[in-house]
Design a protein around this motif. Structure first.
Motif, PDB file in Angstrom:
ATOM      1  N   SER A 253       0.913  -1.110  -0.033  1.00 27.89           N
ATOM      2  CA  SER A 253      -0.115   0.112  -0.027  1.00 27.89           C
ATOM      3  C   SER A 253       0.815   1.373   0.293  1.00 27.89           C
TER       4      SER A 253
ATOM      5  N   GLU B 173       0.573   3.560   2.249  1.00 21.21           N
ATOM      6  CA  GLU B 173       1.016   4.048   3.610  1.00 21.21           C
ATOM      7  C   GLU B 173       2.088   3.021   3.905  1.00 21.21           C
ATOM      8  N   GLU B 174       2.198   1.786   3.386  1.00 18.32           N
ATOM      9  CA  GLU B 174       3.215   1.018   3.890  1.00 18.32           C
ATOM     10  C   GLU B 174       4.859   1.693   3.291  1.00 18.32           C
TER      11      GLU B 174
ATOM     12  N   ASN C 196       5.325   4.891   2.631  1.00 17.25           N
ATOM     13  CA  ASN C 196       5.438   6.186   3.449  1.00 17.25           C
ATOM     14  C   ASN C 196       6.035   6.020   4.903  1.00 17.25           C
ATOM     15  N   GLN C 197       5.532   4.815   5.344  1.00 19.96           N
ATOM     16  CA  GLN C 197       5.984   4.323   6.698  1.00 19.96           C
ATOM     17  C   GLN C 197       7.550   3.944   6.472  1.00 19.96           C
TER      18      GLN C 197
END
Length: 409
Positions: A242, A244-245, A247-248
């Protein structure tokens, strides 16, 4: 899968043709078995690592070595190729001549000459041994390169100021802690005023740097350690589950740099002050030509400094210097870049020759260049990527001393 079948067939054909030189030199069957055994192991491992891996596009250490061995043995056979083809042309011409002039019923092809095959094998052994040496020794053959640059408008307080630059750590490729510890000690021995890292701390993921945090955390400089991001630091070469992953992962890398004591500049600037005078340190995010990320914003990065300041710019990709920096009205006195690795392969004899395939892609690919009264240093890189080694273009620690005034004759 079809491309792997095609690749295998092509590699095997090249190997079989190259084998003609081996067969001409010796009649020992055990030599033949070793030759083909090594070939099958090399190509089989390469296909297994790249076609069967569940790591996707992530370039792991095992993949790098699979590619390195394939490159070494392919180079060996490719060097044999022109000798064998040239001899085949001559043999065919002799056979055709005898067929026509003697009117023989059968076409006779003269046998290969042992001497030609011996010469070919001897020459082919040079790139093979060089590439293997680069994989096991050359990649940790750290060199300290010292430069002195003169500037009429350098603040007097910074006369003699020393900068250590490292670039392209690529921690996911490391396999020898002792060698890396040696390099860290070598950097600290330079006792520079400031340490600047110009991007690509990892190959793909922030987790690659975790085992090396303590080691690189030992780096020290009186006025601090500053860093920027390179194209590999963003995780763009990983198939994430994803956004989000992804960006993390980037946030984790930023935190890792902070924990190691680096001040990460993300299109930002800092002032280095000494005896009431100062110079501006500007750091942009990655900006590269072609398919590379263009997150660098030079105008934003310089928004808090003055045009009359003495300026040092950190930008990962040297193509940024050529495309945007050189003609910027702010006039950046010194730019520090990396990215090219000098292709990790080339020939350098100071004062005589400086060559690498990198020059076919990058106008500024290694060392100091001067244009429009501005300088750039393109660091050859601390680590390595893809081919797990270095030949002729050794890992670099740059030390630049700033001097006020014109260079003496």
């Amino acid at each position: 899968m079809i491309r792997w079948v095609f690749f295998s067939i092509l590699f095997i054909i090249l190997t079989i043709y190259g084998f003609q030189a081996v067969k001409t030199v010796t009649k020992q069957p055990w030599v033949y078995f070793i030759y083909f055994g090594i070939t099958l192991i090399v190509v089989g491992n390469f296909i297994f690592q790249f076609a069967m891996s569940n790591e996707g596009r992530v370039l792991t250490l095992s993949k790098s070595y699979a590619f390195g061995f394939l490159l070494a043995f392919s180079a060996f056979n490719l060097v044999l190729l022109p000798f064998l083809i040239g001899e085949d042309i001559i043999r065919s011409a002799i056979g055709l001549y005898e067929k026509v002039m003697t009117q023989k019923d059968a076409f006779y092809l003269p046998s290969r000459r042992k001497f030609v095959s011996q010469v070919a094998l001897g020459i082919a052994a040079i790139p093979l041994s060089s590439l293997l040496y680069g994989m096991f020794q050359g990649k940790y053959n750290f060199r300290v390169l010292n430069y002195t640059l003169h500037f009429d408008d350098l603040p007097e307080a910074f006369d003699g100021y020393k900068i250590t630059q490292i670039s392209d750590i690529h921690s996911g490729s490391f396999d020898n802690k002792e060698k890396i510890e040696y390099a860290i000690d070598l950097i600290n021995e330079q006792k520079s005023d400031v340490l600047l890292f110009t991007g690509d701390m990892v190959n793909n993921k922030a987790s690659e740097m975790v085992p090396w945090m303590e080691t690189f955390g030992r780096l020290k400089a009186k006025d601090g350690k500053f860093s920027i991001l390179g194209n590999h630091d963003y995780g763009d070469y990983v198939d994430w589950n994803s956004k989000e992953e992804k960006n993390q992962n980037l946030e984790e890398l930023k935190n890792i740099q902070k924990e190691m004591g680096f001040d990460l500049l993300l299109n930002e600037s800092r002032y280095l002050e000494k005896n009431g005078q100062r110079l501006a340190l500007v750091g942009v995010e990655n900006w590269g030509k072609g398919p590379f990320k263009k997150a660098g914003d030079l105008e934003k990065a310089a928004s808090q400094i003055q045009s009359e300041d003495f300026k040092i710019l950190m930008t990962h990709d040297p193509s940024h210097w050529e495309a945007r920096v050189l003609r910027d009205p702010y006039h950046y006195h010194l730019t520090l870049s990396g990215h090219t690795h000098g292709m990790q392969f080339g020939i350098e004899i100071p004062g005589w020759i400086k060559w690498s395939p990198a020059k076919w892609r990058y106008k500024y690919w290694a060392g100091i260049y001067t244009e429009l009264n501005q300088h750039i240093n393109v660091n050859r890189g601390f680590g390595y990527l893809g081919y797990p080694g270095r030949v002729g273009i050794w890992p670099e620690i740059t030390v630049i001393e700033l001097k006020k005034g014109a260079k003496s004759a």
